[in-house]
Scaffold this active site. Sequence first.
Site, PDB file in Angstrom:
ATOM      1  N   MET A   1      43.882  41.155  42.553  1.00 55.45           N
ATOM      2  CA  MET A   1      42.516  40.993  42.375  1.00 55.45           C
ATOM      3  C   MET A   1      42.306  39.750  43.730  1.00 55.45           C
ATOM      4  O   MET A   1      41.708  38.595  43.470  1.00 55.45           O
ATOM      5  CB  MET A   1      43.124  40.087  41.520  1.00 55.45           C
ATOM      6  CG  MET A   1      43.217  40.885  39.913  1.00 55.45           C
ATOM      7  SD  MET A   1      42.418  41.913  39.512  1.00 55.45           S
ATOM      8  CE  MET A   1      41.162  40.734  39.052  1.00 55.45           C
TER       9      MET A   1
ATOM     10  N   ASP B   1      32.931  47.922  49.896  1.00 56.14           N
ATOM     11  CA  ASP B   1      32.315  47.537  51.497  1.00 56.14           C
ATOM     12  C   ASP B   1      32.862  45.997  51.036  1.00 56.14           C
ATOM     13  O   ASP B   1      32.847  45.257  50.155  1.00 56.14           O
ATOM     14  CB  ASP B   1      30.937  47.695  51.548  1.00 56.14           C
ATOM     15  CG  ASP B   1      30.332  47.677  50.308  1.00 56.14           C
ATOM     16  OD1 ASP B   1      29.008  47.570  49.729  1.00 56.14           O
ATOM     17  OD2 ASP B   1      31.296  46.109  48.894  1.00 56.14           O
ATOM     18  N   ALA B   2      31.623  45.094  51.590  1.00 56.25           N
ATOM     19  CA  ALA B   2      31.400  43.634  52.173  1.00 56.25           C
ATOM     20  C   ALA B   2      31.259  42.955  50.844  1.00 56.25           C
ATOM     21  O   ALA B   2      31.750  41.509  50.467  1.00 56.25           O
ATOM     22  CB  ALA B   2      31.164  43.181  53.549  1.00 56.25           C
TER      23      ALA B   2
ATOM     24  N   HIS C   1      37.280  50.245  39.051  1.00 51.22           N
ATOM     25  CA  HIS C   1      36.882  48.589  38.447  1.00 51.22           C
ATOM     26  C   HIS C   1      36.509  49.238  36.572  1.00 51.22           C
ATOM     27  O   HIS C   1      35.598  50.418  37.023  1.00 51.22           O
ATOM     28  CB  HIS C   1      35.993  48.661  39.107  1.00 51.22           C
ATOM     29  CG  HIS C   1      34.943  47.197  38.456  1.00 51.22           C
ATOM     30  ND1 HIS C   1      34.958  46.603  39.099  1.00 51.22           N
ATOM     31  CD2 HIS C   1      33.663  46.860  37.747  1.00 51.22           C
ATOM     32  CE1 HIS C   1      34.215  44.995  38.167  1.00 51.22           C
ATOM     33  NE2 HIS C   1      33.320  45.723  37.734  1.00 51.22           N
TER      34      HIS C   1
HETATM   35  N1  LIG Z   1      35.425  43.889  49.623  1.00 55.45           N
HETATM   36  C1  LIG Z   1      35.534  43.289  48.751  1.00 55.45           C
HETATM   37  N2  LIG Z   1      36.725  43.853  48.118  1.00 55.45           N
HETATM   38  C2  LIG Z   1      37.774  43.591  47.185  1.00 55.45           C
HETATM   39  C3  LIG Z   1      36.157  44.329  46.012  1.00 55.45           C
HETATM   40  C4  LIG Z   1      35.137  44.421  47.000  1.00 55.45           C
HETATM   41  O1  LIG Z   1      34.456  45.555  45.836  1.00 55.45           O
HETATM   42  N3  LIG Z   1      34.850  43.960  47.847  1.00 55.45           N
HETATM   43  N4  LIG Z   1      37.028  45.068  44.531  1.00 55.45           N
HETATM   44  C5  LIG Z   1      37.712  43.904  44.215  1.00 55.45           C
HETATM   45  C6  LIG Z   1      38.769  44.635  43.286  1.00 55.45           C
HETATM   46  N5  LIG Z   1      37.725  43.356  42.164  1.00 55.45           N
HETATM   47  C7  LIG Z   1      36.694  44.732  40.746  1.00 55.45           C
HETATM   48  O2  LIG Z   1      37.294  46.164  41.014  1.00 55.45           O
HETATM   49  C8  LIG Z   1      37.444  42.571  42.050  1.00 55.45           C
HETATM   50  C9  LIG Z   1      38.397  41.342  42.000  1.00 55.45           C
HETATM   51  C10 LIG Z   1      38.910  39.663  42.679  1.00 55.45           C
HETATM   52  C11 LIG Z   1      37.110  39.625  42.536  1.00 55.45           C
HETATM   53  C12 LIG Z   1      37.752  37.892  42.466  1.00 55.45           C
HETATM   54  O3  LIG Z   1      36.487  37.675  42.376  1.00 55.45           O
HETATM   55  N6  LIG Z   1      39.164  37.881  42.714  1.00 55.45           N
HETATM   56  C13 LIG Z   1      38.209  35.848  43.086  1.00 55.45           C
HETATM   57  C14 LIG Z   1      39.631  35.480  42.673  1.00 55.45           C
HETATM   58  C15 LIG Z   1      40.461  36.144  41.334  1.00 55.45           C
HETATM   59  C16 LIG Z   1      42.095  35.602  41.474  1.00 55.45           C
HETATM   60  O4  LIG Z   1      42.494  35.391  42.135  1.00 55.45           O
HETATM   61  O5  LIG Z   1      41.838  36.038  39.541  1.00 55.45           O
HETATM   62  C17 LIG Z   1      39.198  36.138  44.275  1.00 55.45           C
HETATM   63  O6  LIG Z   1      39.311  37.020  45.682  1.00 55.45           O
HETATM   64  O7  LIG Z   1      37.829  34.530  45.315  1.00 55.45           O
HETATM   65  C18 LIG Z   1      36.085  40.626  42.427  1.00 55.45           C
HETATM   66  C19 LIG Z   1      36.288  41.512  42.571  1.00 55.45           C
HETATM   67  C20 LIG Z   1      39.629  44.765  45.475  1.00 55.45           C
HETATM   68  N7  LIG Z   1      38.823  43.647  46.947  1.00 55.45           N
HETATM   69  N1  LIG Z   2      37.843  43.996  39.330  1.00 49.51           N
HETATM   70  C1  LIG Z   2      39.291  44.135  39.954  1.00 49.51           C
HETATM   71  C2  LIG Z   2      39.750  45.350  38.334  1.00 49.51           C
HETATM   72  O1  LIG Z   2      39.106  44.535  37.483  1.00 49.51           O
HETATM   73  N2  LIG Z   2      40.614  46.063  38.115  1.00 49.51           N
HETATM   74  C3  LIG Z   2      40.928  46.704  36.904  1.00 49.51           C
HETATM   75  O2  LIG Z   2      42.404  45.914  36.858  1.00 49.51           O
HETATM   76  C4  LIG Z   2      43.057  46.740  36.241  1.00 49.51           C
HETATM   77  C5  LIG Z   2      44.634  47.099  36.512  1.00 49.51           C
HETATM   78  O3  LIG Z   2      45.013  47.696  36.007  1.00 49.51           O
HETATM   79  P1  LIG Z   2      46.708  48.372  35.591  1.00 49.51           P
HETATM   80  O4  LIG Z   2      47.070  47.043  37.450  1.00 49.51           O
HETATM   81  O5  LIG Z   2      47.733  48.309  35.792  1.00 49.51           O
HETATM   82  O6  LIG Z   2      46.438  49.265  37.238  1.00 49.51           O
HETATM   83  C6  LIG Z   2      42.625  48.446  35.991  1.00 49.51           C
HETATM   84  O7  LIG Z   2      41.801  48.348  34.895  1.00 49.51           O
HETATM   85  C7  LIG Z   2      41.369  48.053  37.115  1.00 49.51           C
HETATM   86  O8  LIG Z   2      40.274  48.608  36.848  1.00 49.51           O
END
Ligand SMILES: Nc1nc2c(c(=O)[nH]1)N[C@@H](CN(C=O)c1ccc(C(=O)N[C@@H](CCC(=O)O)C(=O)O)cc1)CN2
Ligand SMILES: NCC(=O)N[C@@H]1O[C@H](COP(=O)([O-])[O-])[C@@H](O)[C@H]1O
Length: 208
Positions: A86, A135-136, A103
Site C-alpha cells: 500500500m 510505472d511512476a 489491483h
Molecule cells: N509507482 C507506483 N507504485 C505502486 C503502485 C503504482 O501503480 N505505481 N500500485 C500500488 C498498489 N496500489 C494500487 O493497486 C496503491 C496502493 C496505495 C496507494 C496510496 O495512495 N498509498 C499512499 C498511502 C496509503 C496508506 O499508507 O494507507 C501513499 O503511498 O502515499 C495507491 C495505490 C503499489 N505501489
Molecule cells: N490499491 C492496492 C490494493 O487495494 N491492493 C489490494 O489489496 C488486497 C491485498 O489482499 P491480500 O493482502 O490478502 O493479498 C488485494 O485485493 C489487492 O488487489
Amino acid sequence: MVLVSGSGTNLQALLDAAADDAFGAAVVAVGADRDGIEGLARAERAAVPTFVVRVGDHATRAAWDAALAARIAEYKPDLVVSAGFMKILGPSVLDAWPVVNTHPALLPAFPGAHAVHDALAYGVRVTGCTVHLVDAGVDTGPVIAQEAVAVRDEDDEGTLHERIKTVERRLLVDVVGRLAREGWHTRGRRVRFGRVAQPGDTTQEEHP
Ligand SMILES: Nc1nc2c(c(=O)[nH]1)N[C@@H](CN(C=O)c1ccc(C(=O)N[C@@H](CCC(=O)O)C(=O)O)cc1)CN2
Ligand SMILES: NCC(=O)N[C@@H]1O[C@H](COP(=O)([O-])[O-])[C@@H](O)[C@H]1O
C-alpha cells in the site's frame, strides 16, 4: 520478490504455486512497509526471508524508496510483485526491476488505495481485478490481465472484496507464472507473453 502490507492472501497463493517446480518461479523474499502483518507471518511459515522498511524511519519518501531498493537488491530478484502493498513506489525501485501489481478493480476505473469502496459507492454493476506493470503513476501502468466480477445487490465492501480476491489470486498466479516461464515484451501499452519481439517492441531485458 513480493511486497505486502496486509493479510497476504495473494502472497500465499504465490507461495503455494511456487512449491511446484513447474511454476517456474520462486519467492526469494517478502518485503513490507510495516511490522506485525499476516503477510510476513505467511512468509516466515514458508521459511522465506522477510524484511520491513517503514516510511516513518526515513526523512523523506525518496530516502525510503532508496532504502527499500537496497533491501530488494540483496535478493537479486528478476521480478518484484506488489500484492496488496500500500505504498507508492519511486524511481529507486521502478528503475531497477520490473514491478507487477494486482489491483482490485478494472483499471483505469477506480485507481488508488480504496478501489472496492469506490466501485461500490459509484454503483457499478461490474468490477473486477487487474494485474499490471507498475510505472511512476498510480495504477497507470500497462495492463497485463483483467477479469470481471459482478457486484451483487447485497454486497458490502468486505463481501465484494473477498469475491474479487478469489479471482485475483488465480489471475496473479497465472500471470506471474507465465511471465517467468514465457517471458514478455511490450508494444506501446500492450503487454504480450513470449520473448519474441518485433522491431519497435520493448523486450523485458530493456525494461528496468
Ligand atoms: N509507482 C507506483 N507504485 C505502486 C503502485 C503504482 O501503480 N505505481 N500500485 C500500488 C498498489 N496500489 C494500487 O493497486 C496503491 C496502493 C496505495 C496507494 C496510496 O495512495 N498509498 C499512499 C498511502 C496509503 C496508506 O499508507 O494507507 C501513499 O503511498 O502515499 C495507491 C495505490 C503499489 N505501489
Ligand atoms: N490499491 C492496492 C490494493 O487495494 N491492493 C489490494 O489489496 C488486497 C491485498 O489482499 P491480500 O493482502 O490478502 O493479498 C488485494 O485485493 C489487492 O488487489
